[in-house]
Structures are given as C-alpha cells and as structure tokens.
Design a protein around this motif. Structure first.
Motif, mmCIF file in Angstrom:
data_model
loop_
_atom_site.group_PDB
_atom_site.id
_atom_site.type_symbol
_atom_site.label_atom_id
_atom_site.label_comp_id
_atom_site.label_asym_id
_atom_site.label_seq_id
_atom_site.Cartn_x
_atom_site.Cartn_y
_atom_site.Cartn_z
ATOM 1 N N THR A 131 -4.352 3.188 -0.462
ATOM 2 C CA THR A 131 -3.998 2.070 -1.339
ATOM 3 C C THR A 131 -3.116 2.516 -2.499
ATOM 4 O OG1 THR A 131 -5.906 2.371 -2.776
ATOM 5 C CG2 THR A 131 -6.232 1.012 -0.812
ATOM 6 N N LEU A 132 -2.543 1.530 -3.192
ATOM 7 C CA LEU A 132 -1.783 1.812 -4.410
ATOM 8 C C LEU A 132 -2.737 2.348 -5.478
ATOM 9 C CD1 LEU A 132 0.480 -1.364 -4.751
ATOM 10 C CD2 LEU A 132 1.125 0.853 -3.839
ATOM 11 N N GLY A 184 -5.541 6.669 -5.067
ATOM 12 C CA GLY A 184 -5.227 6.488 -3.647
ATOM 13 C C GLY A 184 -6.461 6.368 -2.770
ATOM 14 N N TYR A 227 0.864 -1.180 0.000
ATOM 15 C CA TYR A 227 0.000 0.000 0.000
ATOM 16 C C TYR A 227 0.902 1.231 0.000
ATOM 17 C CZ TYR A 227 1.186 -0.780 4.884
ATOM 18 O OH TYR A 227 1.883 -1.028 6.036
ATOM 19 N N LYS A 228 0.313 2.424 -0.205
ATOM 20 C CA LYS A 228 1.118 3.641 -0.262
ATOM 21 C C LYS A 228 1.516 4.119 1.132
ATOM 22 C CE LYS A 228 -0.199 6.061 -4.475
ATOM 23 N NZ LYS A 228 -1.248 6.921 -5.007
ATOM 24 N N GLU A 229 0.529 4.104 2.048
ATOM 25 C CA GLU A 229 0.788 4.730 3.350
ATOM 26 C C GLU A 229 -0.180 4.159 4.376
ATOM 27 O OE1 GLU A 229 -0.353 9.034 5.316
ATOM 28 O OE2 GLU A 229 -0.478 8.829 3.146
ATOM 29 N N LYS A 286 -3.344 5.575 -8.712
ATOM 30 C CA LYS A 286 -3.274 7.043 -8.821
ATOM 31 C C LYS A 286 -4.277 7.739 -7.905
ATOM 32 C CE LYS A 286 -3.352 7.136 -13.439
ATOM 33 N NZ LYS A 286 -2.888 5.836 -13.969
#
Length: 590
Positions: free
Chosen positions: A375-376, A380, A200-202, A378
């Motif tokens: 989440t991954l 998000g 995941y992004k963050e 663009k």
C-alpha cells in the motif's frame, strides 16, 4: 461554484437525455428534475448529455431541470461502513427506511456514513510528523473484529500541525496538515470516485493461497490471496451456499458481499442469515466484519451497474489498511444485463447476443482491481483483495458471452454442475471441468507449510478421478463385472475420493471447515487404501475382500474427527488398514 444546468429532452426508461450540459463532464453525478433523482452522465454529444438515472424515472417529462454536481460518482469511506447494508449507490437502507418507510421513495438523500455516531479516535502520529498519502495517523475501534486505520487521503503531503484524540463524528476535523497549498483539515472520512481504482505502491505476484477450509477448493482448485475466481452455475447448483461458506471461513479479515441484481427473496435470505452466522474467528456475528450491498433485480437497472464499483471501492479502502479482503459479487451476469440494457437505450452497436462490444473490457477493469499489494505510505503495509464472482448463465450454458469473457480474465474456474447438485453432492463443483491456474505458483507454499508431498498427492487424486470418468463409460455399456480387478479397485478408490473427500456438509459443525493439515491426512488415508490394496492385489488378494474391508468405514468417517484428535485417529486407522490388508493376504495363502 457554477454548476452546469440543463433541461430534459427525452426519457427512455432509466436513460435521460438532457440539453444545455456543455460544461458538464463525463461521469459527473447529476440531480434530475425537481424530485432530485440521482443520475450519472455516461455519454456526451455536443451540449447533450446521456444520463443513467439510479432511480425510477416514471413521471419525468421534457423541460424538467437537470443540475450537475460537478463531481464524479463517489463513496464515503470511514468508520461506520462495517455492518452496514447499502443499496447500489451507497445509500444506507436502514436510514432510508426511517425517512420513507418500507417502500423506497424517490429522491431521498441520506448521507452514506451516519453523521450522528461518535467514534473514539486514538492518534498514532504526533505534531511535527511529516506524512504522505496512505500514512496512518490514528485508529478507530469500529467493531470487536475490525479496527479502522485513519489514513492520510491521496494528494495530501506535509507536516502535521495539530492532532488530538477524543470522540468525533466523521465530519469533524481530527488533524491538520501543512502542505504546499496551505493547511488541510483531515477528518475520519474520505471520499473516492468509484470508477477509479485506489492507488498502491506495487502489486505482488500471487505466492500464498486464500485458505477456505473447503476441500475441493483448497486441494484441487485453490485461489491465491489477492486472486480472482468465477463460480458459474445454473439455478439450484449451490452458488449462494458456496459464497456463504467462503464469506464465513475464508482467511479474510473483511468480507464485502454485493447482491447485484439477484432475486429479492435471495437477498432477503442473505440479509437475514449474515447477522445470524457466527464468525468462527471472534464468536460474534459475521456482520461485525462484513459490508453488504443489496441491489435486487426489481431495483432500477442503472444502480445495478454502479453497485459492483461501489463494492470494490469499499473493499480497496480496507485493503489499503493492510487487511485481507474477500469480495463476493453475486452475480456479474445480472450486472452485464444492466450494461446491455443501457447500451441498447444508447443505440450503440450491439456485440454478441446483444451485449455491448466493451463487455470484456469492463469485466477486466473490475477483476483487475483485485490483487496482493504493497500500500501507499511510508511503512508500506501488505493488503490483499480477492474477488469471487458468481456467474448465472441462462440455462447453465457457459458458452454464452458473460461466462466466456469472465473465463478469459479469471485464473480460477469452479464449474458448478446441476447433475452433481441433483445427486445431493455438495459443493457441486465439477472436478473434470474446473481448473485453477494458481496451482504452480502457490504449490510451493503448500509444500513448505503443510507437507512436502502435498502436490504429489493432489496429482494422484486428480489422476484417479480422470481415470474413473473414462472407466465409467465402459461400466455404463458392459457393467462393473466386466472390469479387471485393478480397474474395479480404481473405481472404488475414486468413489471414496468423491464421497469421503470431495463431498462436504456445510451444515455439519465439524465437516463445514477442514484445516489444511486435516485435508492432507484425509488424502493420505484415501490414497493409502488404494496403494496398499493395489500391492495386495499384485500378491494375489481378492478384490472383493479388499473392497469389503471394515476399515473403509473408518476412512470415510475421519472427516468428522475433531481437530484435537487428528493424530490419534489417523495413526489408528493407518494401523488398522495395514492389519486388514495383511489379513486378506493370509486368507488367500491359506
């Protein structure tokens, strides 16, 4: 592709030692003997591989072949997950029954997602779009409650060269993406290794509660959205009912329920009850947003170890779509027992009570996969995975290693008490031993969204309950009459908190769920009785008359009030309370 082939050297229950496996890797899935039993490599020693076999190993002997598949233990993710009932390694139990009857035959190989089902794919991306992992390229309406978002798998980035709507099964190509490594075909399904958390992004710090509608949880010991909780309790204290209530009422879009090593009859109850449970959000069956993993205590012990990872990987997949997912693991104690058995067979150095030394780190790896994440992709999306693990300590003794290792990791502890259960006080969560470390973080959310006095009232409730416990010791020794008038009033107010507020009937159509607004009003009423009576007491009212006020019956019955009548009933009781307290004073003056 050249697969690594070896032969069985030794069989010890679910553990098989194979020689000639030098080219295999740790955690590769292997097929054992001509019966094609599924196993996983858990230790490598020169060319010897130790394999935990997920099926019964009776009848295996030295010299039989072992073939590595060259891939780690993975699950299939795509349309068809919702409403399914899997075993610990994601084999659909209904499909296996069609092949082998009621008794599970060994070596049965059935795809996890049904290949014969066709799904209506609606594209949301178009040719020429540049996509990256996690981007949504289309949707599939799976049930009335769940729309699956078809995402670009991890590791694929490029330009869409073709995409077309229509009906497809999970293996057919729905889009192609031109990447640096050439054209990649995308299907409705993707695979993911279970022992590796999905990226995941963050991960965000917890900021809002997972509202459950259960008063003792939401008010006293709340769990954050994306948080982790443990429910330890002895036999018969109501762990399974609490998990059912959370599955039904918690503000989660998807529920993943793992029956890990539980008794067969308990799992049968779950399998029978879940389809019958009405989803309050949609009015449909609760199975329309549920995935069940059934791995009973009589199934091979190694599959029990895998079932936890299978469940949490499926949960992460729905989290990545931006859903709020609640995962119930019942129970992690049975999973730890499977770890202990495999560790013993591997002849590893035992830790406390025979559990392996890595018990704590394995539990942490599991619970750390929970969280509220961006989440991954663009756009998000924000998705959350909340994990609630039941722990079944032998004899209800939470000083044992599994409970202690769990408590070091989780932030919420709902300690079930068999004494409360014997008194028919449900949920049997002990308010003196339980705790939630999320209160400070998410308290602000309650003050903003429910009422600015929420934390103050919660604090007053907790203080009264703790003071009652201290006074209870005196009452047991010298009786209630020895207490001063203010202390007697305190005991009565605490009884009201226990019986009218904390006791909740999960089988009553109104009391089974309490909105946060109603919880606040109930706190106001219970504490209103105490504070107004205390004032009257200081002005000379009789404690007996205050205790016997008829309004107390109305306060106790407020929990059965329908949501649409709350304001009217609340104001009525408050007026009545003020009037009756005033009456006790008038009579005293006279």
């Amino acid at each position: 592709m050249e697969y690594s082939k070896g032969v069985i050297k030794k069989v010890a229950g679910p553990l098989v030692i194979a020689e000639g496996m030098r080219d295999a890797n740790m955690f590769d899935v292997v097929r054992v003997s001509d019966r094609h039993l599924i196993g996983e490599i858990i230790e490598m020693h020169e060319d010897r591989a130790s394999i935990q076999v997920y099926e019964e190993t009776a009848g295996l002997g030295p010299g039989e072949p072992v073939v590595s598949t060259g891939a780690p233990m993975s699950v299939e993710l795509g349309p068809g997950l919702i409403g399914s009932i899997y075993d610990g390694i994601q084999r659909p139990l209904d499909d296996i029954m069609k092949v082998s009857g009621n008794l599970l035959k060994r070596g049965v190989s059935v795809p996890s997602l049904k290949r014969e089902l066709k799904w209506e794919f609606v594209p949301t991306a178009s040719v020429g779009d540049i996509v990256e992992p996690g981007d949504v390229i289309g949707t599939v309406k799976e049930t009335a409650a769940v729309t699956q978002k078809i995402m670009v798998p991890y590791g694929i980035k490029g330009e869409i060269t073709s995409i077309k709507g229509g009906t497809y099964d999970v293996t057919e190509t729905v889009a192609t993406v031109k990447t640096e490594d050439g054209e990649k075909e995308l299907t409705l399904m993707q695979k993911w290794p279970v022992r590796k958390g999905r990226p995941y992004k963050e991960k965000k710090a917890p900021y809002k509660p997972l509202v459950t509608g259960q008063r003792v949880i939401d008010t006293l010991f709340p769990i954050a959205r994306g948080g982790v909780a443990a429910v330890p309790g002895p036999f018969g204290s109501g762990k399974t009912v609490i998990q059912h209530q959370l599955a039904k009422w918690a503000e989660a879009d998807i529920v993943v329920y793992i029956g890990c090593g539980e008794r067969g009859n308990e799992m049968t109850d779950v399998l029978n009850e879940f389809p019958e449970l009405k989803d309050p959000k949609t009015g449909q069956s609760l199975m329309e947003r549920t995935v069940l993993i059934a791995n009973t205590s009589d199934m091979p012990v190694a599959a029990r170890e895998a079932s936890i990872y299978t469940g949490i990987t499926i949960a992460e997949y729905f989290r990545d779509m931006g859903y709020s997912v609640a995962l119930m693991a019942d129970s992690t104690s049975r999973w730890a027992e499977a770890l202990r058995e495999m560790s013993g067979r591997l002849e590893e150095m035992p830790g406390e009570e025979g559990y392996p030394a890595y018990l704590g780190s394995r539990l942490a790896q599991f619970y750390e996969r929970a969280g509220d994440v961006v989440t991954l992709g663009k756009e998000g999306r924000e998705g959350a995975l909340s994990v609630i693990g039941a722990v079944s300590p032998p004899g209800g003794d939470i000083s044992e290693p599994v409970s202690q290792a769990t408590l070091r990791i989780v932030k919420v502890f709902w300690g079930l008490d068999s004494n409360l259960a014997y008194k028919r006080h449900f949920p049997a969560i002990n308010w003196l031993t339980s705790y939630s470390l999320y209160v400070d973080r998410i308290g602000g959310w309650f003050e903003e969204n429910v009422n600015k006095d929420w934390l103050k009232l919660r604090q007053e409730l907790m203080k009264l309950l703790q003071e009652e416990a201290e006074l209870d010791e005196i009452v047991k020794m010298v009786g209630m009459d020895a207490l001063s008038a203010p202390d007697r009033l305190k005991m009565e107010a605490s009884r009201s908190i226990r019986e009218d507020y904390l006791h909740q009937n999960s089988f009553h159509e109104v009391d089974t769920y309490t909105s946060l607004r109603k919880q606040y009003m109930m706190m106001e009423l219970v504490l209103g009785f105490y504070n107004k009576s205390m004032e009257a007491l200081k002005q000379g009212a009789s404690v007996d008359k205050l205790i016997k006020m008829p309004v107390r019956e109305a306060i106790g019955r407020f929990k059965y009030t329908h949501e649409d009548r709350l304001d009217e009933a609340f104001n009525e009781i408050m007026d009545k309370l003020a009037e009756e307290v005033a009456n006790t004073l008038e009579k005293e003056d006279f």
